[in-house]
Design a protein around this motif. Structure first.
Motif, mmCIF file in Angstrom:
data_model
loop_
_atom_site.group_PDB
_atom_site.id
_atom_site.type_symbol
_atom_site.label_atom_id
_atom_site.label_comp_id
_atom_site.label_asym_id
_atom_site.label_seq_id
_atom_site.Cartn_x
_atom_site.Cartn_y
_atom_site.Cartn_z
ATOM 1 N N SER A 118 -23.760 122.781 92.286
ATOM 2 C CA SER A 118 -24.906 122.127 91.660
ATOM 3 C C SER A 118 -24.477 120.854 90.952
ATOM 4 C CB SER A 118 -25.559 123.082 90.656
ATOM 5 O OG SER A 118 -26.608 122.453 89.959
ATOM 6 N N ILE A 119 -25.298 119.827 91.101
ATOM 7 C CA ILE A 119 -25.135 118.588 90.342
ATOM 8 C C ILE A 119 -26.371 118.429 89.470
ATOM 9 C CG2 ILE A 119 -24.971 116.069 90.454
ATOM 10 C CD1 ILE A 119 -23.548 116.412 93.174
ATOM 11 N N VAL A 120 -26.151 118.216 88.189
ATOM 12 C CA VAL A 120 -27.255 117.981 87.260
ATOM 13 C C VAL A 120 -27.106 116.574 86.691
ATOM 14 C CG1 VAL A 120 -28.460 118.744 85.186
ATOM 15 C CG2 VAL A 120 -27.319 120.433 86.661
ATOM 16 N N THR A 121 -28.090 115.721 86.954
ATOM 17 C CA THR A 121 -28.077 114.383 86.393
ATOM 18 C C THR A 121 -28.937 114.372 85.137
ATOM 19 O OG1 THR A 121 -29.958 113.622 87.721
ATOM 20 C CG2 THR A 121 -27.781 113.364 88.681
ATOM 21 N N ILE A 122 -28.423 113.754 84.089
ATOM 22 C CA ILE A 122 -29.172 113.684 82.839
ATOM 23 C C ILE A 122 -29.922 112.358 82.803
ATOM 24 C CG2 ILE A 122 -29.093 113.815 80.346
ATOM 25 C CD1 ILE A 122 -28.248 116.401 81.778
ATOM 26 N N ALA A 123 -31.236 112.445 82.924
ATOM 27 C CA ALA A 123 -32.088 111.269 82.907
ATOM 28 C C ALA A 123 -32.672 111.114 81.500
ATOM 29 C CB ALA A 123 -33.180 111.380 83.968
ATOM 30 N N SER A 124 -33.978 110.978 81.388
ATOM 31 C CA SER A 124 -34.620 110.763 80.092
ATOM 32 C C SER A 124 -36.120 110.755 80.309
ATOM 33 C CB SER A 124 -34.173 109.412 79.513
ATOM 34 O OG SER A 124 -34.981 109.015 78.411
ATOM 35 N N THR A 125 -36.873 111.022 79.254
ATOM 36 C CA THR A 125 -38.321 110.806 79.371
ATOM 37 C C THR A 125 -38.625 109.330 79.610
ATOM 38 O OG1 THR A 125 -38.394 110.730 76.938
ATOM 39 C CG2 THR A 125 -39.075 112.792 78.006
ATOM 40 N N MET A 126 -37.706 108.437 79.251
ATOM 41 C CA MET A 126 -37.893 107.019 79.546
ATOM 42 C C MET A 126 -37.832 106.734 81.043
ATOM 43 S SD MET A 126 -36.041 104.782 76.576
ATOM 44 C CE MET A 126 -36.550 104.864 74.850
ATOM 45 N N ALA A 127 -37.445 107.720 81.843
ATOM 46 C CA ALA A 127 -37.479 107.587 83.297
ATOM 47 C C ALA A 127 -38.876 107.821 83.853
ATOM 48 C CB ALA A 127 -36.508 108.569 83.945
ATOM 49 N N ASN A 128 -39.817 108.173 82.994
ATOM 50 C CA ASN A 128 -41.173 108.511 83.430
ATOM 51 C C ASN A 128 -42.240 107.547 82.919
ATOM 52 O OD1 ASN A 128 -39.453 111.087 82.968
ATOM 53 N ND2 ASN A 128 -40.974 111.740 84.448
ATOM 54 N N VAL A 129 -41.862 106.675 82.013
ATOM 55 C CA VAL A 129 -42.820 105.754 81.395
ATOM 56 C C VAL A 129 -42.127 104.407 81.155
ATOM 57 C CG1 VAL A 129 -44.175 107.547 80.235
ATOM 58 C CG2 VAL A 129 -42.182 106.562 79.083
ATOM 59 N N GLY A 130 -42.893 103.408 80.748
ATOM 60 C CA GLY A 130 -42.311 102.187 80.235
ATOM 61 C C GLY A 130 -42.022 102.343 78.755
ATOM 62 N N SER A 131 -41.134 101.511 78.221
ATOM 63 C CA SER A 131 -40.804 101.579 76.800
ATOM 64 C C SER A 131 -40.406 100.182 76.326
ATOM 65 C CB SER A 131 -39.668 102.570 76.569
ATOM 66 O OG SER A 131 -39.420 102.734 75.188
ATOM 67 N N PRO A 132 -41.261 99.533 75.532
ATOM 68 C CA PRO A 132 -40.929 98.195 75.057
ATOM 69 C C PRO A 132 -39.563 98.146 74.376
ATOM 70 C CG PRO A 132 -43.186 98.766 74.474
ATOM 71 C CD PRO A 132 -42.558 100.015 74.991
ATOM 72 N N TYR B 238 -36.642 98.337 75.614
ATOM 73 C CA TYR B 238 -35.544 99.087 76.237
ATOM 74 C C TYR B 238 -35.563 98.974 77.762
ATOM 75 C CZ TYR B 238 -34.786 101.022 71.615
ATOM 76 O OH TYR B 238 -34.519 101.147 70.272
ATOM 77 N N ALA B 239 -35.911 97.809 78.280
ATOM 78 C CA ALA B 239 -36.045 97.633 79.727
ATOM 79 C C ALA B 239 -34.790 98.007 80.516
ATOM 80 C CB ALA B 239 -36.463 96.193 80.047
ATOM 81 N N PRO B 240 -33.585 97.619 80.110
ATOM 82 C CA PRO B 240 -32.408 97.985 80.903
ATOM 83 C C PRO B 240 -32.220 99.500 81.021
ATOM 84 C CG PRO B 240 -31.877 96.176 79.427
ATOM 85 C CD PRO B 240 -33.226 96.689 79.016
ATOM 86 N N TYR B 241 -32.364 100.198 79.905
ATOM 87 C CA TYR B 241 -32.207 101.651 79.911
ATOM 88 C C TYR B 241 -33.299 102.311 80.744
ATOM 89 C CZ TYR B 241 -31.411 106.335 77.910
ATOM 90 O OH TYR B 241 -31.142 107.668 77.733
ATOM 91 N N VAL B 242 -34.540 101.854 80.557
ATOM 92 C CA VAL B 242 -35.667 102.402 81.326
ATOM 93 C C VAL B 242 -35.450 102.194 82.814
ATOM 94 C CG1 VAL B 242 -38.117 102.103 81.808
ATOM 95 C CG2 VAL B 242 -37.332 102.205 79.438
ATOM 96 N N ALA B 243 -35.056 100.994 83.215
ATOM 97 C CA ALA B 243 -34.847 100.689 84.632
ATOM 98 C C ALA B 243 -33.758 101.569 85.233
ATOM 99 C CB ALA B 243 -34.496 99.209 84.803
ATOM 100 N N ALA B 244 -32.673 101.757 84.481
ATOM 101 C CA ALA B 244 -31.579 102.591 84.981
ATOM 102 C C ALA B 244 -32.028 104.036 85.160
ATOM 103 C CB ALA B 244 -30.397 102.522 84.015
ATOM 104 N N LYS B 245 -32.777 104.562 84.210
ATOM 105 C CA LYS B 245 -33.200 105.957 84.290
ATOM 106 C C LYS B 245 -34.267 106.170 85.369
ATOM 107 C CE LYS B 245 -30.545 107.617 81.020
ATOM 108 N NZ LYS B 245 -29.481 108.619 81.295
ATOM 109 N N TRP B 246 -35.166 105.203 85.579
ATOM 110 C CA TRP B 246 -36.103 105.313 86.703
ATOM 111 C C TRP B 246 -35.342 105.339 88.029
ATOM 112 C CZ3 TRP B 246 -41.427 105.556 87.676
ATOM 113 C CH2 TRP B 246 -42.258 105.579 86.545
ATOM 114 N N ALA B 247 -34.366 104.471 88.173
ATOM 115 C CA ALA B 247 -33.582 104.431 89.417
ATOM 116 C C ALA B 247 -32.812 105.727 89.623
ATOM 117 C CB ALA B 247 -32.625 103.248 89.384
#
Length: 256
Positions: free
Chosen positions: A134-148, A150-159
């Protein structure tokens, strides 16, 4: 018998916050744990505390040569890896997109996305040799929405969501499952301490007061989910996203 007896688990960003919690959780369940971190001294001290079923390796997740060396050292010490927890991540100074330096953008993607890509790339062969895992990647709730701010972090987590799903498709027939965990506001230094002096901590910007579960999450609560996803208990789950946020993404809860 514990859930991870005889299995090797590799955790990145493993000396503090959620990473340290994950290490302790797997170790308590019988695993041989590889503690991977940039600070080898801290990782070695942590391994010494846990004992012979723990092994420290130095790892900058953005460095491909470091991944090659760490993967080789882990397998030489404990045999093939059965579980990879891609936990390492980093936040950055808050800024509007137009005020964000290119190096801040590139560093955020390097740590939060490229580091996870390299983990899958270099440890998937070891999981295959282990007969699956098993591989578990740790993303974030910022991977599900926009967040003023914090664009770099948001973009990385969406990807990272797309990377996780693609890896699940590529590795499924090898008996390797890949899932992502999306923590909300968890009580770790990443959330409770300012990234730079003079700026508020992220936790100050996301008050839990309106959440359905009105409090910060605890690292151990994330660890419990990670352990479940890494175990045979979740054998039919792959390419899936597991949100653990106390209701942050749901919107304001009905007042009591």
């Amino acid at each position: 018998m514990e859930r991870f007896d005889g299995r090797t688990v590799f955790v990145t960003g493993a000396t503090s916050g959620m990473g340290a919690s994950h290490v302790r959780g797997f170790h308590a369940e019988g695993a041989r744990v590889v503690i991977a971190a940039r600070d080898l001294e801290a990782a070695s001290a942590f391994a010494g505390e846990l004992g012979e079923r723990a092994f420290a390796v130095r790892l900058d997740v953005t460095d491909e040569e470091a991944w090659t060396a760490a993967a080789s050292a882990a397998e030489e010490r404990f045999g093939p890896v059965s579980v990879l927890v891609n936990n390492a991540g980093a936040q950055h100074v808050a800024a509007l997109i137009e005020d964000t330096a290119l190096e801040v953008w590139e560093r955020a993607l390097a740590v939060n996305l490229t580091g996870q890509f390299l983990g899958i790339k270099h440890l998937a062969p070891s999981l295959r040799r282990a007969g699956g895992g098993s591989i578990v990647t740790i993303a974030s709730t910022m991977a599900n929405v926009g967040s003023p701010y914090y664009a770099p972090y948001v973009a990385a987590k969406w990807a990272l969501r797309g990377l996780t799903k693609t890896a699940a498709l590529e590795l499924g027939r090898d008996g390797i499952r890949v899932n992502s965990v999306h923590p909300g506001v968890i009580s770790t230094p990443l959330i409770t301490s300012p990234v730079v002096a003079g700026q508020p901590a992220i936790g100050d910007l996301y008050s839990p007061a309106p959440f359905a579960v009105p409090r910060l999450g605890e690292p151990g609560e994330v660890t419990a989910l990670v352990l479940h996803l890494a175990s045979a208990e979740s054998a039919f789950a792959t390419g899936s996203e597991f949100v653990l946020d106390g209701g942050l993404l749901l919107g304001p809860a009905l007042a009591a």
